[in-house]
Design an enzyme around this catalytic site. Structure first.
Site, PDB file in Angstrom:
ATOM      1  N   LYS A   1       6.066   1.474  -3.228  1.00  0.00           N
ATOM      2  CA  LYS A   1       5.826   1.294  -1.785  1.00  0.00           C
ATOM      3  C   LYS A   1       4.396   0.823  -1.532  1.00  0.00           C
ATOM      4  O   LYS A   1       4.158  -0.111  -0.782  1.00  0.00           O
ATOM      5  CB  LYS A   1       6.064   2.628  -1.065  1.00  0.00           C
ATOM      6  CG  LYS A   1       5.528   2.660   0.354  1.00  0.00           C
ATOM      7  CD  LYS A   1       5.757   3.994   1.028  1.00  0.00           C
ATOM      8  CE  LYS A   1       4.696   5.042   0.790  1.00  0.00           C
ATOM      9  NZ  LYS A   1       3.477   4.954   1.584  1.00  0.00           N
ATOM     10  N   ASN A   2       3.440   1.491  -2.192  1.00  0.00           N
ATOM     11  CA  ASN A   2       2.041   1.210  -1.880  1.00  0.00           C
ATOM     12  C   ASN A   2       1.529  -0.084  -2.512  1.00  0.00           C
ATOM     13  O   ASN A   2       0.392  -0.494  -2.253  1.00  0.00           O
ATOM     14  CB  ASN A   2       1.167   2.399  -2.282  1.00  0.00           C
ATOM     15  CG  ASN A   2       1.433   3.594  -1.368  1.00  0.00           C
ATOM     16  OD1 ASN A   2       2.101   3.451  -0.339  1.00  0.00           O
ATOM     17  ND2 ASN A   2       0.932   4.766  -1.737  1.00  0.00           N
TER      18      ASN A   2
ATOM     19  N   CYS B   1      -3.671  10.439  11.624  1.00  0.00           N
ATOM     20  CA  CYS B   1      -2.296  10.713  11.236  1.00  0.00           C
ATOM     21  C   CYS B   1      -2.254  12.121  10.670  1.00  0.00           C
ATOM     22  O   CYS B   1      -3.293  12.782  10.548  1.00  0.00           O
ATOM     23  CB  CYS B   1      -1.767   9.678  10.246  1.00  0.00           C
ATOM     24  SG  CYS B   1      -2.262   9.978   8.582  1.00  0.00           S
TER      25      CYS B   1
ATOM     26  N   ARG C   1      -8.462   9.390   8.965  1.00  0.00           N
ATOM     27  CA  ARG C   1      -8.235   8.063   8.414  1.00  0.00           C
ATOM     28  C   ARG C   1      -8.835   6.927   9.260  1.00  0.00           C
ATOM     29  O   ARG C   1      -8.115   6.092   9.829  1.00  0.00           O
ATOM     30  CB  ARG C   1      -6.745   7.849   8.155  1.00  0.00           C
ATOM     31  CG  ARG C   1      -6.186   8.914   7.232  1.00  0.00           C
ATOM     32  CD  ARG C   1      -4.728   8.736   6.945  1.00  0.00           C
ATOM     33  NE  ARG C   1      -4.474   7.761   5.903  1.00  0.00           N
ATOM     34  CZ  ARG C   1      -3.253   7.378   5.539  1.00  0.00           C
ATOM     35  NH1 ARG C   1      -2.206   7.873   6.141  1.00  0.00           N
ATOM     36  NH2 ARG C   1      -3.077   6.495   4.580  1.00  0.00           N
TER      37      ARG C   1
ATOM     38  N   ASP D   1      -1.476  11.579  -3.767  1.00  0.00           N
ATOM     39  CA  ASP D   1      -0.062  11.486  -3.374  1.00  0.00           C
ATOM     40  C   ASP D   1       0.837  12.372  -4.234  1.00  0.00           C
ATOM     41  O   ASP D   1       2.017  12.557  -3.908  1.00  0.00           O
ATOM     42  CB  ASP D   1       0.420  10.023  -3.439  1.00  0.00           C
ATOM     43  CG  ASP D   1      -0.256   9.163  -2.393  1.00  0.00           C
ATOM     44  OD1 ASP D   1      -0.861   9.718  -1.458  1.00  0.00           O
ATOM     45  OD2 ASP D   1      -0.185   7.925  -2.509  1.00  0.00           O
TER      46      ASP D   1
ATOM     47  N   ARG E   1      10.462   7.299   4.454  1.00  0.00           N
ATOM     48  CA  ARG E   1       9.427   6.256   4.520  1.00  0.00           C
ATOM     49  C   ARG E   1       9.075   5.754   3.120  1.00  0.00           C
ATOM     50  O   ARG E   1       8.721   4.587   2.950  1.00  0.00           O
ATOM     51  CB  ARG E   1       8.150   6.805   5.169  1.00  0.00           C
ATOM     52  CG  ARG E   1       8.292   7.060   6.650  1.00  0.00           C
ATOM     53  CD  ARG E   1       6.966   7.414   7.249  1.00  0.00           C
ATOM     54  NE  ARG E   1       5.983   6.354   6.958  1.00  0.00           N
ATOM     55  CZ  ARG E   1       4.740   6.352   7.382  1.00  0.00           C
ATOM     56  NH1 ARG E   1       4.299   7.347   8.111  1.00  0.00           N
ATOM     57  NH2 ARG E   1       3.928   5.361   7.070  1.00  0.00           N
TER      58      ARG E   1
HETATM   59  C1  EPZ Z   1      -3.542   4.499   0.546  1.00  0.00           C
HETATM   60  O1  EPZ Z   1      -3.909   4.868   1.872  1.00  0.00           O
HETATM   61  C2  EPZ Z   1      -2.104   4.927   0.357  1.00  0.00           C
HETATM   62  N1  EPZ Z   1      -1.270   4.254   1.349  1.00  0.00           N
HETATM   63  C3  EPZ Z   1      -1.965   6.436   0.502  1.00  0.00           C
HETATM   64  O2  EPZ Z   1      -0.632   6.792   0.223  1.00  0.00           O
HETATM   65  C4  EPZ Z   1      -2.886   7.109  -0.526  1.00  0.00           C
HETATM   66  O3  EPZ Z   1      -2.831   8.499  -0.323  1.00  0.00           O
HETATM   67  C5  EPZ Z   1      -4.328   6.612  -0.342  1.00  0.00           C
HETATM   68  O4  EPZ Z   1      -4.366   5.158  -0.419  1.00  0.00           O
HETATM   69  C6  EPZ Z   1      -5.266   7.162  -1.391  1.00  0.00           C
HETATM   70  O5  EPZ Z   1      -4.810   6.841  -2.666  1.00  0.00           O
HETATM   71  C7  EPZ Z   1      -0.738   3.079   1.062  1.00  0.00           C
HETATM   72  O6  EPZ Z   1      -1.015   2.465   0.053  1.00  0.00           O
HETATM   73  C8  EPZ Z   1       0.209   2.495   2.050  1.00  0.00           C
HETATM   74  P1  EPZ Z   1      -7.828   5.118   1.636  1.00  0.00           P
HETATM   75  P2  EPZ Z   1      -5.245   4.320   2.504  1.00  0.00           P
HETATM   76  O7  EPZ Z   1      -8.357   4.081   2.565  1.00  0.00           O
HETATM   77  O8  EPZ Z   1      -5.540   2.983   1.966  1.00  0.00           O
HETATM   78  C9  EPZ Z   1     -11.361   7.285   3.979  1.00  0.00           C
HETATM   79  C10 EPZ Z   1       1.422   7.912   0.587  1.00  0.00           C
HETATM   80  O9  EPZ Z   1       1.778   9.104   0.680  1.00  0.00           O
HETATM   81  N2  EPZ Z   1     -11.623   6.011   4.686  1.00  0.00           N
HETATM   82  O10 EPZ Z   1      -8.001   4.916   0.176  1.00  0.00           O
HETATM   83  O11 EPZ Z   1      -5.119   4.469   3.957  1.00  0.00           O
HETATM   84  C11 EPZ Z   1     -10.041   7.922   4.355  1.00  0.00           C
HETATM   85  O12 EPZ Z   1     -10.114   8.627   5.563  1.00  0.00           O
HETATM   86  C12 EPZ Z   1       0.161   7.395   1.261  1.00  0.00           C
HETATM   87  O13 EPZ Z   1       2.085   7.049   0.002  1.00  0.00           O
HETATM   88  C13 EPZ Z   1     -12.728   5.924   5.498  1.00  0.00           C
HETATM   89  O14 EPZ Z   1     -13.509   6.862   5.642  1.00  0.00           O
HETATM   90  O15 EPZ Z   1      -6.287   5.381   1.957  1.00  0.00           O
HETATM   91  C14 EPZ Z   1      -9.762   8.791   3.159  1.00  0.00           C
HETATM   92  O16 EPZ Z   1     -10.453   9.987   3.275  1.00  0.00           O
HETATM   93  C15 EPZ Z   1      -0.473   8.339   2.192  1.00  0.00           C
HETATM   94  N3  EPZ Z   1     -12.942   4.749   6.170  1.00  0.00           N
HETATM   95  C16 EPZ Z   1     -10.348   7.976   1.994  1.00  0.00           C
HETATM   96  O17 EPZ Z   1     -11.235   7.015   2.596  1.00  0.00           O
HETATM   97  C17 EPZ Z   1     -12.104   3.677   6.041  1.00  0.00           C
HETATM   98  O18 EPZ Z   1     -12.364   2.629   6.677  1.00  0.00           O
HETATM   99  C18 EPZ Z   1      -9.338   7.216   1.163  1.00  0.00           C
HETATM  100  O19 EPZ Z   1      -8.457   6.506   2.040  1.00  0.00           O
HETATM  101  C19 EPZ Z   1     -11.001   3.783   5.187  1.00  0.00           C
HETATM  102  C20 EPZ Z   1     -10.774   4.970   4.516  1.00  0.00           C
END
Ligand code: EPZ
Length: 420
Positions: free
Chosen positions: A22-23, A116, A121, A304, A397
Site C-alpha cells: 500500500k505504502n 489524524c 502529522r 506500522d 484501508r
Molecule cells: C508514512 O506516513 C506511511 N504512510 C505510514 O504508514 C508510516 O507509519 C509512516 O510513513 C512512517 O513510516 C504511507 O506511506 C501512506 P512521515 P507519513 O512523514 O509519510 C513527522 C500505515 O499504517 N512529520 O514519515 O505520513 C510526523 O508527524 C501508515 O500504513 C513532520 O513533523 O509519515 C511523524 O512524527 C500510517 N513534518 C514523522 O515525521 C512533516 O512535514 C514521520 O512521519 C512530515 C512529517
C-alpha cells in the site's frame, strides 16, 4: 457497519500471498501525474486506499484502467490541479499529488490533511522543501495553494519523513537544475518509488544513502513496474503465525524487508526460511518470549508493526517495554487489548510496559486505526472464546479481504454486518 467475528485458538497453517505494498503503490500512483504517457503498475491489491487514490486521480482527469491485479494510469488530459478536501481528509497520502502537479503544471491546490488518529502529522517539511525549490505557497481556506516555477535546491530535512521525501523527489525529477536532498527516508517504499521514476527517465543518484542528488529532466516517459511486496502485510502474517504457533508459507514475502521484526522473534524459537518466491515461517516449537521494541526509521523496527508486536508481547513470557518514536499517539489499541485481559501499563504517549499473560479472552473491541485494528485481530486469533472487532473499515484501508486470507490459513474469522 461491518465487523470481524473471530473464534480464537486455531493455529495458522498453509500458504497465503502478499501483494504490492500500500505504502509503495500510493506514491507511485501520484507519480503518474509526472507524465502524459501510461504508467502500467502490476501486483496491485485494490484495497480501499488504492481506490481512494484512483478516485482522486480521476477527479484530476487521469484515465484509470484496472484489470485483475494491474492498474494503468494515463495523465494526458489533466482537467484540474485541485485535490479536494474529501479525498485528502480521507487519506493523507492524497497530499502527495502536490509535488508532481506543481512540477508538471506549475500550480497545485491541495487540501491540508489535518491531524489524524495516530498523531498531529504536520506537513511543514513538505512545504519547506518546495519553498526552497522556489514555490510560492500560501494557505487559504484549508488549502495549500502553490505556484511555480520550481528550481533545483539543496534541502536539509531536520527529521526523516517518508511522505516529504516522496513529495520532494517527485517535484525534483521534473524540475530544471539539480536538487540535493539531505536526510531522506530510506524506507523500501521510497526505494520502489525511485525505481519507477528511474524507469520513467528520472536522473537520481545516491539511492539508498543519506544524500540524494536529482538532476531534473524536462520530460518523463511512461513505464511498467511491479510494486514491491507489502512488508507490513508480511509482518502481520508472520506475527499471527508466531502467536498461534503455526507454520505458513507467505508467497511474495521477503524477510530482507522485515529483518527488524523477524530478529525480535528469533529468541522465541521461530524459524524463517527464504525461498525464491516465498517466506516460510515455522513457529510450531515456539515459546513466546518478551523483547523490548523501539520503533524507528528503516531499517529499524517499523512503527506500522508496533501494534502487531504489542499483541504478541501481551501473551509472551516476561515483561517488555514498547517505545514508539515516530508518532505521538499510536497506542489507542492498548485499552482494547486490556479489555481482552492484557496487562499493559501506559507510561506516556511514547511508551507502554507489557507484562505477558498466559492467555487473552475474547471481547468486543473497536479498531481506532489501521494497524491498531489488525493488532486486535491478531489478539482475537489467540484469545479464548469470541472476539468482535468493530470499525474494520480502518483495516480495509490497508488489507485486501484480510478475513479471506486468514480463513485460508485455518483461522475462524468472518466479516459480519452490524446494525450500529
Ligand atoms: C508514512 O506516513 C506511511 N504512510 C505510514 O504508514 C508510516 O507509519 C509512516 O510513513 C512512517 O513510516 C504511507 O506511506 C501512506 P512521515 P507519513 O512523514 O509519510 C513527522 C500505515 O499504517 N512529520 O514519515 O505520513 C510526523 O508527524 C501508515 O500504513 C513532520 O513533523 O509519515 C511523524 O512524527 C500510517 N513534518 C514523522 O515525521 C512533516 O512535514 C514521520 O512521519 C512530515 C512529517
Amino acid at each position: 457497519m461491518y465487523a470481524f467475528k473471530i473464534k480464537g485458538e486455531n493455529r495458522l497453517t498453509g500458504s497465503v500471498s502478499v501483494k504490492g505494498a500500500k505504502n509503495a503503490v500510493l506514491p507511485i500512483m501520484a507519480a503518474s501525474l509526472l507524465t502524459a504517457e501510461p504508467l502500467h503498475l502490476k501486483n496491485i491489491s485494490f484495497l480501499s486506499d488504492v481506490n481512494t487514490m484512483n478516485a482522486l486521480l480521476s477527479s484530476l482527469g487521469v484515465c484509470v484502467q484496472t484489470n485483475a491485479d494491474e492498474l494503468i494510469l494515463t495523465a494526458n488530459h489533466i482537467s484540474s490541479t485541485k485535490a479536494a478536501y474529501d479525498f485528502v481528509s480521507k487519506m493523507r497520502a492524497s497530499f502527495w499529488v502536490l509535488g508532481p502537479l506543481l512540477a508538471r503544471f506549475q500550480e497545485a491546490t491541495v487540501s491540508l490533511p489535518g491531524g489524524c488518529a495516530i498523531g498531529a502529522r504536520p506537513v511543514d517539511l513538505y512545504l519547506m522543501a518546495l519553498t526552497e525549490m522556489g514555490a510560492d505557497i500560501r494557505i487559504e481556506n484549508g488549502y495549500v495553494i502553490a505556484k511555480g516555477p520550481l528550481h533545483g535546491a539543496e534541502i536539509f530535512f531536520p527529521k526523516v519523513s517518508v511522505g516529504a521525501t516522496h513529495n520532494t523527489i517527485m517535484a525534483a525529477v521534473l524540475t530544471a537544475g539539480t536538487t540535493i536532498i539531505h536526510n531522506p527516508a530510506l524506507e523500501p517504499e521510497v526505494m520502489d518509488l525511485i525505481a519507477v521514476l528511474k524507469k520513467m527517465g528520472a536522473q537520481i543518484e545516491g539511492v539508498g544513502t543519506k544524500k540524494l542528488i536529482i538532476r531534473g529532466v524536462s520530460k518523463l516517459s511512461g513505464a511498467t513496474h511491479s510494486v514491491i511486496a507489502d512488508r507490513i502485510e508480511t509482518a502481520s502474517f508472520v506475527i499471527a503465525t508466531a502467536m498461534t504457533k503455526g507454520k505458513i508459507e507467505i508467497n511474495g514475502g521477503r524477510q530482507d524487508l522485515i529483518g527488524a521484526v523477524t530478529d525480535l522473534l528469533l529468541p522465541s524459537q521461530i524459524s524463517f526460511q527464504q525461498t525464491d518466491h516465498s517466506l516460510i515461517v515455522d513457529a510450531t516449537n515456539a515459546c513466546l518470549k518478551s523483547v523490548p521494541v523501539i520503533t524507528s526509521e528503516y531499517p529499524g523496527f517499523p512503527t506500522d508493526a508496533q501494534a502487531l508486536m504489542t499483541s504478541f508481547l501481551s501473551i509472551s513470557t516476561g515483561d517488555a517495554r514498547v517505545s514508539e518514536h515516530i508518532f505521538e499517539n499510536r497506542f489507542m489499541h492498548i485499552p482494547e487489548l486490556q479489555r481482552m485481559g492484557a496487562h499493559i501499563d501506559i507510561i506516556d504517549g511514547h511508551s507502554v510496559f507489557i507484562h505477558g499473560v498466559p492467555e487473552l479472552s475474547g471481547a468486543t473491541v473497536m479498531a481506532s486505526d489501521l494497524r491498531g485494528g489488525v493488532g486486535l485481530v491478531l489478539a482475537g486469533l489467540v484469545a479464548k472464546g469470541e472476539t468482535l472487532v468493530k470499525r474494520i473499515y480502518h483495516i480495509d484501508r490497508g488489507y485486501y479481504h484480510l478475513e479471506e486470507k486468514l480463513t485460508q490459513l485455518g483461522a475462524d474469522i468472518q466479516r459480519v454486518h452490524l446494525d450500529d
